[in-house]
Design an enzyme around this catalytic site. Structure first.
Site, PDB file in Angstrom:
ATOM      1  N   ASP A  46      23.512 -59.835  39.089  1.00 22.86           N
ATOM      2  CA  ASP A  46      22.179 -60.461  38.703  1.00 22.86           C
ATOM      3  C   ASP A  46      22.402 -60.936  36.901  1.00 22.86           C
ATOM      4  O   ASP A  46      22.804 -60.201  36.153  1.00 22.86           O
ATOM      5  CB  ASP A  46      21.045 -59.342  38.558  1.00 22.86           C
ATOM      6  CG  ASP A  46      21.331 -58.803  39.961  1.00 22.86           C
ATOM      7  OD1 ASP A  46      20.118 -59.296  40.863  1.00 22.86           O
ATOM      8  OD2 ASP A  46      21.944 -57.949  40.256  1.00 22.86           O
TER       9      ASP A  46
ATOM     10  N   ASP B 123      -2.019 -51.326  40.691  1.00 21.25           N
ATOM     11  CA  ASP B 123      -1.960 -52.077  39.239  1.00 21.25           C
ATOM     12  C   ASP B 123      -2.643 -53.356  39.386  1.00 21.25           C
ATOM     13  O   ASP B 123      -3.729 -53.437  40.107  1.00 21.25           O
ATOM     14  CB  ASP B 123      -0.396 -52.241  39.025  1.00 21.25           C
ATOM     15  CG  ASP B 123       0.126 -52.218  37.604  1.00 21.25           C
ATOM     16  OD1 ASP B 123      -0.511 -53.144  37.155  1.00 21.25           O
ATOM     17  OD2 ASP B 123       0.934 -51.287  37.390  1.00 21.25           O
TER      18      ASP B 123
ATOM     19  N   PRO C  46      10.938 -65.240  43.088  1.00 20.70           N
ATOM     20  CA  PRO C  46      12.142 -65.461  43.938  1.00 20.70           C
ATOM     21  C   PRO C  46      12.901 -64.282  43.910  1.00 20.70           C
ATOM     22  O   PRO C  46      13.848 -64.031  44.843  1.00 20.70           O
ATOM     23  CB  PRO C  46      12.910 -66.597  43.295  1.00 20.70           C
ATOM     24  CG  PRO C  46      12.333 -66.705  42.052  1.00 20.70           C
ATOM     25  CD  PRO C  46      10.830 -66.409  42.128  1.00 20.70           C
ATOM     26  N   ASP C  47      12.886 -63.310  42.695  1.00 20.93           N
ATOM     27  CA  ASP C  47      13.478 -62.005  42.767  1.00 20.93           C
ATOM     28  C   ASP C  47      13.018 -60.944  43.417  1.00 20.93           C
ATOM     29  O   ASP C  47      13.604 -59.861  43.511  1.00 20.93           O
ATOM     30  CB  ASP C  47      13.703 -61.696  41.356  1.00 20.93           C
ATOM     31  CG  ASP C  47      15.128 -61.240  41.059  1.00 20.93           C
ATOM     32  OD1 ASP C  47      16.026 -61.184  42.260  1.00 20.93           O
ATOM     33  OD2 ASP C  47      15.426 -61.272  40.039  1.00 20.93           O
TER      34      ASP C  47
ATOM     35  N   HIS D 295       1.439 -57.315  34.395  1.00 19.26           N
ATOM     36  CA  HIS D 295       1.939 -55.935  34.231  1.00 19.26           C
ATOM     37  C   HIS D 295       2.542 -55.494  35.827  1.00 19.26           C
ATOM     38  O   HIS D 295       3.644 -55.060  35.864  1.00 19.26           O
ATOM     39  CB  HIS D 295       0.456 -55.122  34.195  1.00 19.26           C
ATOM     40  CG  HIS D 295       0.751 -53.923  33.752  1.00 19.26           C
ATOM     41  ND1 HIS D 295       0.921 -52.783  34.612  1.00 19.26           N
ATOM     42  CD2 HIS D 295       1.214 -53.276  32.478  1.00 19.26           C
ATOM     43  CE1 HIS D 295       0.972 -51.606  34.335  1.00 19.26           C
ATOM     44  NE2 HIS D 295       1.239 -51.692  32.825  1.00 19.26           N
TER      45      HIS D 295
ATOM     46  N   ASN E  93       0.074 -44.608  25.872  1.00 19.13           N
ATOM     47  CA  ASN E  93       0.774 -45.185  24.776  1.00 19.13           C
ATOM     48  C   ASN E  93       0.085 -44.803  23.377  1.00 19.13           C
ATOM     49  O   ASN E  93      -0.078 -45.889  22.462  1.00 19.13           O
ATOM     50  CB  ASN E  93       0.924 -46.658  25.095  1.00 19.13           C
ATOM     51  CG  ASN E  93       1.740 -47.072  26.087  1.00 19.13           C
ATOM     52  OD1 ASN E  93       2.407 -46.306  26.442  1.00 19.13           O
ATOM     53  ND2 ASN E  93       1.535 -48.052  26.832  1.00 19.13           N
TER      54      ASN E  93
ATOM     55  N   TYR F 149      -3.067 -34.665  35.969  1.00 25.74           N
ATOM     56  CA  TYR F 149      -3.546 -33.786  37.293  1.00 25.74           C
ATOM     57  C   TYR F 149      -2.222 -33.167  37.702  1.00 25.74           C
ATOM     58  O   TYR F 149      -1.194 -33.750  37.825  1.00 25.74           O
ATOM     59  CB  TYR F 149      -4.305 -34.783  38.520  1.00 25.74           C
ATOM     60  CG  TYR F 149      -5.541 -35.403  37.754  1.00 25.74           C
ATOM     61  CD1 TYR F 149      -6.284 -34.425  37.501  1.00 25.74           C
ATOM     62  CD2 TYR F 149      -5.816 -36.477  37.866  1.00 25.74           C
ATOM     63  CE1 TYR F 149      -7.878 -35.104  37.267  1.00 25.74           C
ATOM     64  CE2 TYR F 149      -7.297 -37.113  37.724  1.00 25.74           C
ATOM     65  CZ  TYR F 149      -8.054 -36.314  37.264  1.00 25.74           C
ATOM     66  OH  TYR F 149      -9.291 -36.902  36.968  1.00 25.74           O
TER      67      TYR F 149
ATOM     68  N   VAL G  54       0.285 -34.862  40.203  1.00 32.63           N
ATOM     69  CA  VAL G  54       0.641 -36.044  39.869  1.00 32.63           C
ATOM     70  C   VAL G  54       2.150 -35.497  39.153  1.00 32.63           C
ATOM     71  O   VAL G  54       1.972 -34.651  38.069  1.00 32.63           O
ATOM     72  CB  VAL G  54      -0.349 -36.839  38.967  1.00 32.63           C
ATOM     73  CG1 VAL G  54       0.407 -38.169  38.636  1.00 32.63           C
ATOM     74  CG2 VAL G  54      -1.460 -37.272  39.998  1.00 32.63           C
TER      75      VAL G  54
ATOM     76  N   ASP H 157       6.383 -34.220  32.816  1.00 34.03           N
ATOM     77  CA  ASP H 157       7.358 -33.619  33.696  1.00 34.03           C
ATOM     78  C   ASP H 157       8.842 -34.089  33.290  1.00 34.03           C
ATOM     79  O   ASP H 157       9.618 -33.244  33.143  1.00 34.03           O
ATOM     80  CB  ASP H 157       7.094 -34.140  35.252  1.00 34.03           C
ATOM     81  CG  ASP H 157       6.107 -33.511  35.882  1.00 34.03           C
ATOM     82  OD1 ASP H 157       6.259 -32.242  35.993  1.00 34.03           O
ATOM     83  OD2 ASP H 157       4.951 -34.055  35.897  1.00 34.03           O
TER      84      ASP H 157
ATOM     85  N   SER I 206       4.163 -47.348  30.984  1.00 33.29           N
ATOM     86  CA  SER I 206       3.938 -48.098  32.357  1.00 33.29           C
ATOM     87  C   SER I 206       5.427 -48.539  32.797  1.00 33.29           C
ATOM     88  O   SER I 206       5.714 -48.466  34.029  1.00 33.29           O
ATOM     89  CB  SER I 206       3.249 -49.406  32.031  1.00 33.29           C
ATOM     90  OG  SER I 206       1.629 -48.984  31.975  1.00 33.29           O
TER      91      SER I 206
END
Length: 642
Positions: free
Chosen positions: A331, A365, A373-374, A398, A490, A502, A505, A528, A552
């Site tokens: 790539d 999102d 294309p990718d 995003h 952030n 939570y 999550v 975590d 993100s």
């Protein structure tokens, strides 16, 4: 033109460029990462990403020009080649093919000069023509301002008899700046008038004036004239009619057992007081959720797939052709810009497993660019909660970037490499063109994805409000055995953000190329693990690529790892996937788990090896520990299985 980053000692070299004064950076801590330090660091990172965006754009455009010249020299009609390139890449305002010694104005031209900068463009085109006729490559400085920024590029042919020059529109630099200012919380939110919202302290729900970026910490935003209500017993049709009449409701939407009421005449606090007379489990403001990122860019249209990279040919994570120990993806942007993948042992992990088609990854999102294309062949039919249709096209960038980190085609001689080769992405658009969405839309998207086969779900969005409505949706997906991965936020704050905090999550913090805490990354006892989140190169709408920063960007690394784990061992429960990622992480910071890095940096190889052995003990998140963190409301404590 910016110097290209060294392809040797990639992670270290890029880390030095990203943080030239890294040795002087203090260890993370609230007393050190002050508001001043945080803001200064964010501004420096914003400037760095915009510069890298410029470099990425110039680098990829040079590849595009070489591709076009090769096609022309191969006998394809010049006009067709130029028009085809411009149809796929809107940023190429003008392309001119001309023979040596021929004035550029006399060449074959596609497109028109930008009216606002026509004279400057013509001057640089003349310089470019002189350079390419002498056999030299040419790139001009940037010119213009705001969204009208351009540069001129020139590339001579291999035989030196003709050349290609043109004007390239770089409005993406302004887009990156605008987006980063919001998502790195460098400006108060909200700064648009699209949402009728109030800002409140998350704990007390008292009004709070947000006139400085630092005020965003611990602040939530909600609709002025809407509330979310869950009744203990659903109202009858007659009762619902009575409620609508008494509050003069414009609308009453229902998702599961929960209603969102909207009026023109009553504000949220008055609505909450009104519903206190009804038999409700909870009534709360209708909160807004935002992306947890920040930005950079580039582009490409060459689609020459290497014969070894049939990314859509496998339906399972087993019996895959082996990847050699010295394998390097072809790539185009991998070696120079993707420092993040080697750092977490991704390529070595591919020797063990590269994913499975039947382990579906939901990206909840802003949607995904379905024409990129990718990403071709990597996307499943998704859903657009905002417009209520099946077209989750990304109008922000995003979600496309998050998706590329997870599943951009690998070894296809194009753009970037994703972490998984075969896992399909289910795009769900829950955030609108401003990058914000309501509790209702986020909850609806989570439930829809859980009902449509998602095994892993990425949530790179958040709010500081503990919403019962959102928690219901999270609980629903969790009970369906979905592994839920979320960005921590952030604001460089210890204030827990949701849904990341939570207990159902898996919460992700961000680190840089030297395994230091990213200056913007939120932290706390709920974290975590950590994953790379600074200047991450990935896909971006309109066939482009972007280098973005934020939690993100860290979250999809972990989401991809969860998909690889489940591809390796489909029998693992979501709790077992969580425990494998915690136990296999490389310890960072203080010994053992800490509030800045959690259990440490994810390790793809160790995690996949553990998934093969299925040796992870279920011992990290007992109910008592969750209660100690005050993350499990009493009404949920008995229902959560650990």
């Amino acid at each position: 033109m910016w110097r290209y980053l060294s392809t040797i000692t990639l992670a270290l070299g890029l880390g030095i460029i990203l943080f030239p004064e890294h040795n002087n950076r203090p260890k993370p801590g609230p007393e050190v990462y002050s508001a001043k330090y945080e803001t200064t660091s964010k501004l420096a990172l914003l400037e760095q990403d915009v510069k890298l965006t410029d470099e990425l754009c110039r680098s990829q455009c040079a590849i595009d020009y070489t591709t076009m010249l090769s096609q022309i020299e191969g006998g394809e009609p010049v006009t067709n080649v130029l028009k085809n390139m411009r149809s796929h890449h809107e940023k190429m305002d003008v392309l001119v093919w001309s023979q040596k010694g021929q004035p550029w104005e006399k060449g074959i031209q596609s497109g028109d000069l930008p009216p606002s900068n026509k004279d400057q463009a013509a001057t640089y085109l003349k310089e470019a023509k002189t350079a390419v006729d002498a056999g030299k490559h040419y790139q001009s400085p940037k010119f213009g301002a705001g969204h009208q920024v351009y540069f001129v590029q020139g590339t001579p042919s291999t035989n030196g008899n003709d050349s290609l020059i043109g004007v390239i529109h770089q409005d993406v630099l302004a887009q990156v700046t605008d987006h980063q200012m919001k998502n790195l919380r460098l400006e108060p939110y909200p700064n648009e008038n699209r949402w009728k919202v109030e800002s409140v302290d998350t704990h007390s729900l008292k009004d709070k004036v947000v006139d400085h970026p630092e005020d965003n910490q611990g602040t939530s935003h909600y609709h002025q004239n809407e509330v979310v209500v869950r009744f203990k017993t659903d109202p009858t049709d007659a009762q619902l009619k009575q409620i609508k009449a008494e509050i003069k409701a414009i609308s009453a939407q229902k998702l599961g057992y929960t209603y969102v009421f909207r009026t023109e005449s009553m504000e949220a606090k008055a609505l909450m007081a009104y519903f206190s007379k009804w038999n409700v489990a909870y009534v709360e403001p209708h909160f807004l959720y935002m992306t947890n990122d920040y930005y950079d860019d580039q582009e490409k249209d060459q689609d020459t797939t290497d014969s070894s990279s049939n990314s859509n040919s496998h339906s399972s994570g087993t019996e895959q052709a082996p990847v050699s120990a010295n394998f390097m993806p072809n790539d185009r942007l991998y070696q120079k810009y993707q420092w993040n993948l080697p750092l977490i042992e991704t390529v070595q992990g591919w020797q063990l497993n590269r994913g499975a088609n039947d382990v579906i990854v939901a990206v909840v999102d802003t949607g995904v660019d379905q024409q990129h294309p990718d990403l071709q062949g990597q996307l499943l039919p998704g859903y657009n909660v905002i417009s209520g249709n099946d077209n989750p096209q990304d109008d922000v960038g995003h979600g496309t970037h998050v998706t590329g980190v997870i599943a951009a085609l690998v070894n296809n001689n194009l753009g970037v490499a994703g972490m998984t080769w075969y896992n399909k992405v289910l795009p769900v658009k829950v955030l609108d063109q401003t990058g914000a969405g309501s509790t209702y839309s986020v909850a609806q998207g989570i439930i829809w994805a859980a009902d449509h086969g998602a095994k892993v779900m990425n949530l790179s969005l958040g709010n500081y409000a503990d919403s019962g409505f959102l928690h219901d949706a999270i609980q629903y997906a969790y009970d369906k055995d979905v592994a839920l991965i979320a960005a921590s936020g952030n604001d460089n704050t210890e204030q827990p953000g949701f849904p990341a905090a939570y207990p159902e999550v898996f919460a992700v913090a961000a680190s840089d190329s030297q395994n230091q805490k990213a200056p913007f990354s939120n932290y706390g006892d709920y974290i975590d693990v950590t994953a790379p989140g600074v200047s991450i190169a990935s896909t971006y709408p309109n066939n482009q690529y972007a280098a973005l920063s934020g939690t993100s960007m860290a979250s999809p690394h972990v989401t991809a790892l969860a998909a690889l784990i489940r591809s390796t061992n489909p029998n693992l429960k979501n709790t077992e996937v969580y425990d494998i990622m915690r136990k296999s992480a490389q310890d960072l910071g203080d010994e053992g788990r800490d509030k800045y890095f959690g259990y440490g940096l994810i390790d793809v190889v160790k995690a996949i090896e553990m998934a093969k052995q299925n040796t992870a003990p279920l011992s990290y998140w007992p109910q008592d520990f969750a209660r100690q963190l005050h993350l499990v409301p009493r009404k949920y404590a008995g229902a959560i299985e650990r």
